[in-house]
Scaffold this motif. Structure first.
Motif, short mmCIF file in Angstrom:
data_model
loop_
_atom_site.label_atom_id
_atom_site.label_comp_id
_atom_site.label_asym_id
_atom_site.label_seq_id
_atom_site.Cartn_x
_atom_site.Cartn_y
_atom_site.Cartn_z
N ASP A 121 0.79 -1.24 0.00
CA ASP A 121 0.00 0.00 0.00
C ASP A 121 0.82 1.29 0.00
O ASP A 121 0.33 2.32 -0.42
CB ASP A 121 -0.93 -0.01 1.22
CG ASP A 121 -1.90 1.14 1.18
OD1 ASP A 121 -2.45 1.38 0.08
OD2 ASP A 121 -2.09 1.80 2.20
N SER A 130 -4.86 2.17 -3.68
CA SER A 130 -4.49 2.09 -2.26
C SER A 130 -5.41 1.09 -1.56
O SER A 130 -6.51 0.81 -2.04
CB SER A 130 -4.64 3.46 -1.59
OG SER A 130 -5.97 3.91 -1.73
N LYS A 138 -6.61 3.18 9.57
CA LYS A 138 -6.32 4.46 8.92
C LYS A 138 -7.59 5.32 8.88
O LYS A 138 -7.55 6.52 9.18
CB LYS A 138 -5.85 4.17 7.49
CG LYS A 138 -5.01 5.24 6.88
CD LYS A 138 -4.28 4.64 5.70
CE LYS A 138 -3.53 5.67 4.91
NZ LYS A 138 -2.91 5.10 3.72
N ASP A 158 -6.52 9.16 -1.53
CA ASP A 158 -6.55 7.91 -0.78
C ASP A 158 -8.01 7.58 -0.44
O ASP A 158 -8.73 8.42 0.10
CB ASP A 158 -5.73 8.15 0.51
CG ASP A 158 -5.61 6.90 1.35
OD1 ASP A 158 -6.48 6.02 1.26
OD2 ASP A 158 -4.63 6.83 2.12
N ARG A 159 -8.42 6.35 -0.74
CA ARG A 159 -9.83 5.98 -0.48
C ARG A 159 -10.17 6.06 1.00
O ARG A 159 -11.30 6.33 1.37
CB ARG A 159 -10.11 4.57 -1.01
CG ARG A 159 -10.17 4.50 -2.53
CD ARG A 159 -10.43 3.09 -3.00
NE ARG A 159 -9.42 2.19 -2.51
CZ ARG A 159 -9.60 0.90 -2.29
NH1 ARG A 159 -10.77 0.34 -2.54
NH2 ARG A 159 -8.62 0.15 -1.85
N ASN A 160 -9.16 5.84 1.87
CA ASN A 160 -9.44 5.91 3.31
C ASN A 160 -9.86 7.33 3.72
O ASN A 160 -10.70 7.51 4.59
CB ASN A 160 -8.21 5.49 4.11
CG ASN A 160 -7.86 4.04 3.84
OD1 ASN A 160 -8.60 3.15 4.22
ND2 ASN A 160 -6.75 3.81 3.15
#
Ligand code: BTN
Length: 336
Positions: free
Chosen positions: A20, A70, A76, A250-252
């Motif tokens: 990642d 990612s 996260k 970032d998808r988070n």
């Protein structure tokens, strides 16, 4: 908040998560770190490729996730949430492969009233869209998020919740600089190029009892050609966040931003309903003033879209006067 799935994670998921940080890692390092053989790593990388994960491989360097890809990680996401949101989240899970995040939460016991349970999946084998359609989402390139909530009593205008969720998701994307997201009634997230995401709200309720609601949100982050073709086969032209912004966040970070707004909305909805959201929805209305066709209960109506009313119903101006729709499928005349 419970953050980890107690089941051991599948090796492809562990490789995906380990890669990642975007740097190259050799097969040897991965094998040593994950306590498996290099052959097992090679197989896991092939499995990731087979399901559509974009990976770069270079001789002497090893593997890395392609730029923009990612892994979703509960820790996260959690670290990005404000304390008041975290305190309202009873469970936050990331599944590697699941039939549908909505189905998972609908089949589970509801969370305690006033608390959310959230499930994300890297892959859905039976992702569901509105009106019985499927939902296509490439692993690593989309957000498939469902949030369960329990209302002690049926809120007034629960059918308008999906419109308010649309506003919350569009605002979350705005906050991240992914602006210009419009809403196509009832709750498609669209741009000038196509459909960026969708919302599917499902519920279980007994008359006079509590209501278990599951809010499902799908967002296209990074679609390759095959994913676009698969979406096209479901009747939609897809857009993604990469095209919207040039780079992929970032998808988070996106998930945390959506969760913060969604949880606040669910807390307030029984008291405030849609009324405080109508102006915000209208500012993003992708249909206002356009010639549309609405298919509802087997009937087709043509007219000009005139926004929504206080209950979230679509208003359509027709030669017979303004008609109101609480459900239906809208298409826009290409030249309007
Ligand atoms: C639509 O048709 O526009 C609604 C799409 C909703 C897709 C999301 S992805 C997460 C959740 N799980 C599902 O099976 N569907 C929703």
């Amino acid at each position: 908040m419970s953050r980890a799935d107690p089941q051991p994670l599948p090796l492809p998921q562990r490789v995906f998560q380990r890669l990642d940080d975007g740097s190259f890692l050799s097969g040897e390092t991965l094998a040593a770190e994950l306590s498996v053989t290099r052959a097992a790593i090679w197989k896991a990388v092939e499995q990731l490729r087979d399901i559509g994960v974009r990976l770069d491989a270079q001789t002497h360097k090893g593997y890395r996730l392609a730029p923009g890809v990612s892994a979703l990680a509960p820790a996260k996401i959690s670290s990005l949430l404000p304390a008041e949101t975290k305190a309202r989240i009873e469970a936050l899970l990331v599944e590697w492969e699941i039939e549908s995040t909505n189905t998972r939460l609908l089949e589970a016991l509801p969370p305690r009233a006033g608390f959310a349970a959230a499930v994300l999946a890297e892959q859905q084998t039976g992702g569901r869209g509105r009106r019985g359609r499927g939902w296509v989402a490439p692993p690593g390139g989309a957000i498939c998020l469902s949030v369960a909530w329990q209302f002690p009593d049926m809120p007034a205008d629960l059918s308008a919740l999906s419109l308010a969720v649309g506003v919350a998701v569009a605002d979350a994307l705005d906050e991240l600089g992914l602006g210009d997201v419009r809403l196509k009634w009832p709750n498609d997230l669209v741009t000038a190029r196509g459909k960026l995401g969708g919302i599917l709200i499902e519920m279980r309720a007994e008359s006079g009892g509590p209501v278990h609601v599951v809010v499902g949100i799908g967002i296209n982050v990074l679609l390759d050609e095959s994913a676009r073709a698969a979406v096209a086969a479901t009747g939609n032209q897809a857009d993604d966040l990469r095209a919207q912004r040039g780079a992929v966040p970032d998808r988070n970070v996106i998930v945390a931003s959506v969760l913060r707004r969604l949880v606040a909305l669910l807390v307030d909805f029984p008291r405030k309903g849609l009324i405080t959201q109508i102006d915000r929805w209208s500012r993003r209305d992708a249909l206002e003033g356009r010639e549309i066709r609405v298919e509802s209960s087997g009937e087709l109506t043509r007219g000009v879209a005139r926004g929504i009313d206080a209950h979230g119903a679509l208003l359509v101006e027709t030669p017979d006067g303004v008609q109101r729709f609480i459900s239906g499928e809208v298409s826009v005349r290409a030249d309007s």
